[in-house]
Design an enzyme around this catalytic site. Structure first.
Site, PDB file in Angstrom:
ATOM      1  N   LEU A  21       0.805  -1.210   0.000  1.00  0.00           N
ATOM      2  CA  LEU A  21       0.000   0.000   0.000  1.00  0.00           C
ATOM      3  C   LEU A  21       0.847   1.274   0.000  1.00  0.00           C
ATOM      4  CD1 LEU A  21      -2.874  -1.013   2.446  1.00  0.00           C
ATOM      5  CD2 LEU A  21      -3.083  -0.531  -0.003  1.00  0.00           C
TER       6      LEU A  21
ATOM      7  N   ALA B 109      -4.029  -2.344   6.337  1.00  0.00           N
ATOM      8  CA  ALA B 109      -3.668  -1.220   7.204  1.00  0.00           C
ATOM      9  C   ALA B 109      -2.738  -1.705   8.312  1.00  0.00           C
ATOM     10  CB  ALA B 109      -4.919  -0.601   7.846  1.00  0.00           C
TER      11      ALA B 109
ATOM     12  N   SER C 109     -13.171   3.450  10.234  1.00  0.00           N
ATOM     13  CA  SER C 109     -13.167   2.873  11.576  1.00  0.00           C
ATOM     14  C   SER C 109     -13.874   3.766  12.587  1.00  0.00           C
ATOM     15  CB  SER C 109     -11.718   2.651  12.038  1.00  0.00           C
ATOM     16  OG  SER C 109     -11.651   2.363  13.415  1.00  0.00           O
TER      17      SER C 109
ATOM     18  N   GLU D  35     -12.801   4.272  15.378  1.00  0.00           N
ATOM     19  CA  GLU D  35     -11.751   5.005  16.086  1.00  0.00           C
ATOM     20  C   GLU D  35     -11.634   6.444  15.585  1.00  0.00           C
ATOM     21  OE1 GLU D  35      -9.632   4.283  18.643  1.00  0.00           O
ATOM     22  OE2 GLU D  35     -10.547   2.317  18.998  1.00  0.00           O
TER      23      GLU D  35
ATOM     24  N   TYR E 156      -3.560   6.081  14.709  1.00  0.00           N
ATOM     25  CA  TYR E 156      -4.366   5.198  13.864  1.00  0.00           C
ATOM     26  C   TYR E 156      -5.682   5.880  13.475  1.00  0.00           C
ATOM     27  CZ  TYR E 156      -7.553   1.390  12.647  1.00  0.00           C
ATOM     28  OH  TYR E 156      -8.485   0.598  12.016  1.00  0.00           O
TER      29      TYR E 156
ATOM     30  N   LYS F 207      -6.954   6.990   9.745  1.00  0.00           N
ATOM     31  CA  LYS F 207      -8.215   6.515   9.192  1.00  0.00           C
ATOM     32  C   LYS F 207      -9.110   7.668   8.742  1.00  0.00           C
ATOM     33  CE  LYS F 207      -8.415   1.981   9.082  1.00  0.00           C
ATOM     34  NZ  LYS F 207      -8.659   1.278   7.796  1.00  0.00           N
TER      35      LYS F 207
ATOM     36  N   ARG G 169      -9.303 -13.082  14.933  1.00  0.00           N
ATOM     37  CA  ARG G 169      -8.775 -11.799  15.383  1.00  0.00           C
ATOM     38  C   ARG G 169      -7.347 -11.977  15.876  1.00  0.00           C
ATOM     39  NH1 ARG G 169      -9.127  -6.606  14.232  1.00  0.00           N
ATOM     40  NH2 ARG G 169     -10.671  -5.488  15.486  1.00  0.00           N
TER      41      ARG G 169
END
Length: 321
Positions: free
Chosen positions: A57, A80, A123, A125, A147, A151, A182
């Protein structure tokens, strides 16, 4: 046969999405970053059904080549640096991959296959220090980690490309979604793995940070269906994907330990070392738009999810529960 390109295909979401799209008859291409060790654990059962393309990426030229090779009808940008805690120790890397990575993927689509439909993994977040509860598609962002900040950039550059270049581009603002796949560093899996180890005598305690932090947790297998539904609509838009219910870390711990017949208070230690520099206390999503426009509903409850994860980890360590 529809063709799709998935970044982050070896992660939790990528693996469930790849399963879903294969079941729907898609030709699935997965972007795979070259590393010294390969990790196909989440997709080992479908690995032979996926065509992998090497790319990164952070490298636009590799993404342009990936789009040329895959000729995708749909692109899902799930790749990510996605562990919030690491974003403080690796802020520049997080910005480059999580933030600018979205721009690079969009630019590759714009240059090579502008009619491809694009999904960006946004997200919860991004809401961080929440301005209102519950959070909707129009709630202002106030990220509380590198983070979350990255995002937010990925989210707005997706909106910008949609409006500037008429690309069919959607952002799914996904709240916490978990599964047996996860990563072990995430709190849900850290808890369920520790519960299994403690039950089997392999571990004696579990150290956690803020037990009062509240999250809107759902099952990743449910959430990837929402991603796909977004790209099947008549027009592109952004959607909150959540359960609309909130639970504390303490509730998570209690359900997990009770499931194997243990009292969590005998094993859990609250450790300041696991507190975030800037805490996000409450995240609660309002999924009404996704329910109304996409017809999407979460199927797996929070309690079912945690028990599923505990059972998986018990089996992993050699004992069915």
């Amino acid at each position: 046969m529809k063709r799709t390109l998935i970044t982050g295909i070896t992660g939790q979401d990528g693996s469930y999405l790849a399963e879903l799209l294969l079941d729907k008859g898609y030709k699935v291409y997965g972007l795979k970053r070259r590393t010294s060790t390969e990790n196909y654990e989440n997709i080992k059962h479908i690995r032979n059904d996926i065509e992998f393309i090497s790319g990164d990426l952070a490298d636009l030229s590799s993404l342009i080549q990936a789009v040329k090779l895959s000729k995708p009808d749909e692109v899902y940008n799930l790749g990510a640096q996605s562990f919030v805690a690491d974003s403080w120790s690796q802020p520049l890397y997080t910005a480059e991959v999580t933030g600018l990575g979205a721009l690079n993927m969009l630019e590759a689509v714009r240059q090579i296959k502008q009619d491809a439909r694009f999904y960006q993994a946004s997200s919860s977040e991004m809401f961080g220090k929440v301005i209102e509860t519950p959070q909707t598609e129009t709630t202002p962002f106030y990220p509380r980690s590198p983070y979350g900040v990255a995002k937010v950039y990925g989210h707005w550059i997706t909106v910008n490309y949609r409006e500037s270049f008429d690309i069919f581009a959607c952002s799914g603002i996904l709240f916490n979604h978990e599964s047996p796949r996860r990563g072990i560093q995430f709190v849900t899996r850290k808890v369920t793995d520790a519960v299994a180890r403690i039950k089997l005598g392999l571990q004696t305690e579990l150290r956690l940070g803020n037990l009062d932090a509240k999250r809107d947790w759902g099952f990743a297998g449910d959430y990837v269906k929402a991603m796909w539904l977004m790209l099947q609509q008549g027009r592109s838009n952004d959607y909150v994907v959540a359960t609309g219910k909130t639970h504390t870390v303490r509730e998570l711990v209690e359900i997990a330990f009770t499931h194997v017949g243990l009292n969590w208070e005998d094993y859990v230690i609250q450790d300041p070392a696991f507190m975030r520099p800037a805490e996000v206390d409450l995240l609660l999503g309002d999924p009404q738009k996704a329910k109304k426009e996409l017809g999407w509903e979460p199927k797996v409850s929070f309690e079912e999810l945690i028990k599923m994860m505990v059972d998986h980890d018990m089996q992993k360590y050699g004992q069915n529960q």
